[in-house]
Design a protein around this motif. Structure first.
Motif, short mmCIF file in Angstrom:
data_model
loop_
_atom_site.label_atom_id
_atom_site.label_comp_id
_atom_site.label_asym_id
_atom_site.label_seq_id
_atom_site.Cartn_x
_atom_site.Cartn_y
_atom_site.Cartn_z
N GLY A 39 0.81 -1.21 0.00
CA GLY A 39 0.00 0.00 0.00
C GLY A 39 0.84 1.26 0.00
O GLY A 39 0.58 2.20 -0.76
N ILE A 43 1.42 4.12 -3.08
CA ILE A 43 1.28 5.57 -2.95
C ILE A 43 2.53 6.27 -3.47
O ILE A 43 2.46 7.30 -4.16
CB ILE A 43 0.99 5.96 -1.49
N PRO A 285 -2.05 4.11 4.17
CA PRO A 285 -2.47 4.06 2.76
C PRO A 285 -3.97 3.85 2.61
O PRO A 285 -4.58 4.41 1.69
CB PRO A 285 -1.69 2.86 2.20
N TYR A 288 -5.81 7.26 3.45
CA TYR A 288 -5.65 8.24 2.38
C TYR A 288 -6.36 7.81 1.11
O TYR A 288 -6.89 8.64 0.37
CB TYR A 288 -4.17 8.50 2.11
N SER A 289 -6.39 6.51 0.84
CA SER A 289 -7.05 6.01 -0.37
C SER A 289 -8.57 6.17 -0.27
O SER A 289 -9.24 6.45 -1.26
CB SER A 289 -6.70 4.55 -0.60
N ASN A 292 -9.21 10.44 -0.09
CA ASN A 292 -8.65 11.36 -1.08
C ASN A 292 -9.06 10.96 -2.50
O ASN A 292 -8.66 9.90 -2.99
CB ASN A 292 -7.12 11.39 -0.95
N ILE A 295 -6.14 10.58 -5.11
CA ILE A 295 -5.39 9.33 -4.95
C ILE A 295 -6.19 8.17 -5.53
O ILE A 295 -5.65 7.30 -6.24
CB ILE A 295 -5.09 9.06 -3.45
N LYS A 296 -7.50 8.15 -5.28
CA LYS A 296 -8.34 7.08 -5.81
C LYS A 296 -8.38 7.11 -7.34
O LYS A 296 -8.29 6.08 -7.98
CB LYS A 296 -9.76 7.20 -5.24
N MET A 299 -5.04 5.97 -8.62
CA MET A 299 -4.91 4.53 -8.40
C MET A 299 -5.69 3.76 -9.45
O MET A 299 -5.22 2.73 -9.96
CB MET A 299 -5.41 4.17 -7.00
#
Length: 327
Positions: A39, A43, A285, A288-289, A292, A295-296, A299
């Motif tokens: 994870g 990031i 991780p 934040y995933s 945010n 970030i998603k 990802m």
């Protein structure tokens, strides 16, 4: 027991004396470590390759993820192997190295989280001056200051701890080497050690936490004045994950270091230490995933790119296989 400073090893406390449970704990630690490591590395990769995330906020998040990956690697793999092999011994040198690295990473994490709170405060409360105040040079200087502070802090407390004599016992009542457990088995006068540990913990830990709280009080007071609800939601989505990470790390760490001393072996103390050393870098991780959106989104792009690359590789391999069969 005679003066233990001449010996070459300590004995760490295991999670259980039952063999089946030892294997189970080893497997669980390995799963947590693997998931946390992947994870955090994900990031790091996402914030590096996605140019949209080349901002101070994600620069600090990338550094936090690298620190978390290192922090998780100090205790979890060793504890997993020790539990699997039923071997609790660790050399004095290895113990000192582990103490140094744990303190280093914990201190860097706390100061880095403080810098991240400062970044959010400037971004929301002083958006026009943000590019100047949080320039790339300033961000790098702040990160290096966090690292230097951690090195000084870790070197002092490691050296100050291992000048002591350990003659009461060689059994460390923890699944890794930490200063409170070592002070309990020392036959030297540890008052100055406890005093310096308390003072530095208050300065670094409580000081950073107070700064973070003050920053977010001013930040949230500004956010609530935003006329558009969508802007408020976006601002909260960047702040709430950070508050969650800070609270999880500092509260669990404070409980371990400020709880009343006990000479008895306690599984509860070991489990609480897991929440201090393993769970925060594992959860960061995920937190934040979940919160945010950028970030998603990044990802999702990385995942799609990975699937596409796999399909292309598979297609090339099929072509090569088909060509070889025709030949």
């Amino acid at each position: 027991m005679s003066n233990f400073t001449s010996a070459t090893e300590f004995l760490l406390m295991g999670f259980s004396d039952i063999r089946e449970l030892q294997i189970l704990y080893s497997f669980l630690l390995f799963l947590i470590y693997s998931a946390g490591l992947m994870g955090n590395l994900l990031i790091v990769i996402i914030t590096t390759i996605d140019r949209r995330l080349h901002t101070p906020m994600y620069f600090f998040l990338r550094n936090l993820a690298m620190v978390d990956a290192c922090y998780l690697s100090i205790t979890a793999p060793q504890a997993s192997v020790y539990s699997l092999m039923n071997n609790r011994t660790i050399s004095v040198t290895g113990c000192a190295a582990q103490v140094f690295l744990v303190i280093l990473m914990a201190c860097v994490e706390v100061t880095l989280l403080t810098v991240m709170a400062r970044d959010r405060y400037v971004a929301i409360c002083h958006p026009l001056h943000y590019p100047v105040i949080m320039s790339p040079r300033v961000c790098l200087q702040m990160t290096l200051t966090c690292l230097l502070t951690g090195l000084v802090y870790a070197a002092f407390h490691t050296g100050y701890t291992f000048r002591l004599s350990f003659c009461h016992s060689n059994v460390v009542h923890q699944f890794f080497c930490d200063i409170p457990s070592l002070l309990r088995i020392s036959c030297s006068d540890t008052f100055s050690n406890k005093l310096s540990l308390l003072a530095s913990a208050l300065v670094v830990g409580a000081g950073c936490y107070a700064f973070i709280i003050a920053s977010y009080v001013r930040t949230f007071s500004t956010v609530l004045k935003f006329p558009v609800k969508e802007d408020q939601k976006k601002a909260f989505s960047t702040c709430i994950p950070h508050i969650s990470v800070v609270s999880l790390f500092l509260i669990s760490g404070a409980y371990i270091y400020f709880q009343p001393p006990s000479d008895s072996e306690s599984l509860k103390d070991i489990i609480l230490s897991v929440f201090y050393t393993v769970i925060p870098p594992f959860m960061n991780p995920i937190i934040y995933s979940l919160w945010n959106k950028q970030i998603k989104d990044a990802m999702g792009i990385v995942m799609k790119s990975t699937i596409l690359i796999k399909k292309k590789i598979k297609g090339c391999m099929d072509m090569v296989k088909f060509s070889s069969q025709n030949i």
